[in-house]
Enzyme design. Sequence first.
Site, PDB file in Angstrom:
ATOM      1  N   HIS A  29      -6.385   2.533  -4.417  1.00  9.65           N
ATOM      2  CA  HIS A  29      -6.474   2.621  -2.959  1.00  9.65           C
ATOM      3  C   HIS A  29      -7.203   3.903  -2.543  1.00  9.65           C
ATOM      4  O   HIS A  29      -6.950   4.442  -1.478  1.00  9.65           O
ATOM      5  CB  HIS A  29      -5.064   2.573  -2.365  1.00  9.65           C
ATOM      6  CG  HIS A  29      -4.994   2.204  -0.911  1.00  9.65           C
ATOM      7  ND1 HIS A  29      -5.870   1.334  -0.313  1.00  9.65           N
ATOM      8  CD2 HIS A  29      -4.130   2.611   0.073  1.00  9.65           C
ATOM      9  CE1 HIS A  29      -5.544   1.201   0.970  1.00  9.65           C
ATOM     10  NE2 HIS A  29      -4.502   1.981   1.230  1.00  9.65           N
ATOM     11  N   HIS A  40      -7.773   8.593   0.719  1.00  5.73           N
ATOM     12  CA  HIS A  40      -7.596   7.662   1.832  1.00  5.73           C
ATOM     13  C   HIS A  40      -8.603   7.907   2.963  1.00  5.73           C
ATOM     14  O   HIS A  40      -8.243   7.954   4.144  1.00  5.73           O
ATOM     15  CB  HIS A  40      -6.166   7.734   2.387  1.00  5.73           C
ATOM     16  CG  HIS A  40      -5.695   6.457   3.024  1.00  5.73           C
ATOM     17  ND1 HIS A  40      -5.853   6.190   4.374  1.00  5.73           N
ATOM     18  CD2 HIS A  40      -5.080   5.376   2.503  1.00  5.73           C
ATOM     19  CE1 HIS A  40      -5.343   5.011   4.655  1.00  5.73           C
ATOM     20  NE2 HIS A  40      -4.874   4.487   3.536  1.00  5.73           N
ATOM     21  N   HIS A  78       3.770  -2.120   3.374  1.00  2.00           N
ATOM     22  CA  HIS A  78       3.649  -0.717   3.002  1.00  2.00           C
ATOM     23  C   HIS A  78       4.947  -0.276   2.345  1.00  2.00           C
ATOM     24  O   HIS A  78       6.041  -0.655   2.784  1.00  2.00           O
ATOM     25  CB  HIS A  78       3.330   0.147   4.227  1.00  2.00           C
ATOM     26  CG  HIS A  78       1.990  -0.160   4.810  1.00  2.00           C
ATOM     27  ND1 HIS A  78       1.787  -1.213   5.681  1.00  2.00           N
ATOM     28  CD2 HIS A  78       0.772   0.421   4.634  1.00  2.00           C
ATOM     29  CE1 HIS A  78       0.507  -1.264   6.022  1.00  2.00           C
ATOM     30  NE2 HIS A  78      -0.123  -0.283   5.405  1.00  2.00           N
ATOM     31  N   ASP A 104       0.847  -1.185   0.000  1.00  7.03           N
ATOM     32  CA  ASP A 104       0.000   0.000   0.000  1.00  7.03           C
ATOM     33  C   ASP A 104       0.888   1.242   0.000  1.00  7.03           C
ATOM     34  O   ASP A 104       1.835   1.338   0.792  1.00  7.03           O
ATOM     35  CB  ASP A 104      -0.902   0.030   1.232  1.00  7.03           C
ATOM     36  CG  ASP A 104      -2.035  -0.978   1.156  1.00  7.03           C
ATOM     37  OD1 ASP A 104      -2.104  -1.725   0.154  1.00  7.03           O
ATOM     38  OD2 ASP A 104      -2.844  -1.024   2.100  1.00  7.03           O
TER      39      ASP A 104
END
Length: 259
Positions: free
Chosen positions: A117, A121, A211, A66
């Site tokens: 994504h 966010h 990540h 991510d």
Amino acid sequence: MRMRVQQFGRRKGILLAAVLAVVLVAGLGGMVIAQGAGVSVFADNSRLVPIYRVDRSDKTIAISFDAAWGAEKTPQILDILDRYQIKTTFFLVGFWVDRYPERVQLIAQRGHEIGNHSTNHPHLPKLGKEQIATEIQTTHDKIKELTGQEPKLCRPPFGDYNNAVLEVLHEKGYEGIQWDVDSLDWKEQGVDAIVSRVTGKVQPGSIILFHNNSRDIVEALPLVLDKLIADGYQIVPISQLLHQAPYTIDNQGVQHKAS
């Protein structure tokens, strides 16, 4: 067991139909979502579930990253993956794409899959469906413009979803993707903790979460890959891990081939 079936078209933004069906659920201990050719089968409580893991008999798994904050370690990650000849999936936030367009292009040029994504966010379940759609479509368009890739996988921020989120994803031709192995690299507990956690929890069909700019990722990633490869695992992008339609998703988020 009588279930409610809704059919979602793969064309963006179009809800084609809703029909009723009867589905017999045996041995899965609860709700099942059956998806294939754009069809989602809802259980009595109508709760939708994304994919956390894939039911596979071979030792194939997927690694994902991510990307929301920071990018300086991304080239190093890509170099490590090149060294091991492994392709993965990067889930990108829209403001990250805006800030690091050259990194986005580099990820694509190195042959990795790019997923969506969101744009800002947010906690998507707190938004209305139009806002959710905007969050997804805006980043979709940014990624396509920079790389030519049309993302088909979306990881909701924070792993936070509800029916509205997954309905919007289906309407836009997306698959909702979670994970079953969390490296917890963001907790900064050290390299050994990351390696131990990932290699101790992985199983065939796992989707591993990292990540892209966590403190220890560059040191931990080669150690994780060494152990996974030694244990006989093959690592592929998530889209190559998934079963093609028709398939089912059980109440634990495990995707199965349709029988």
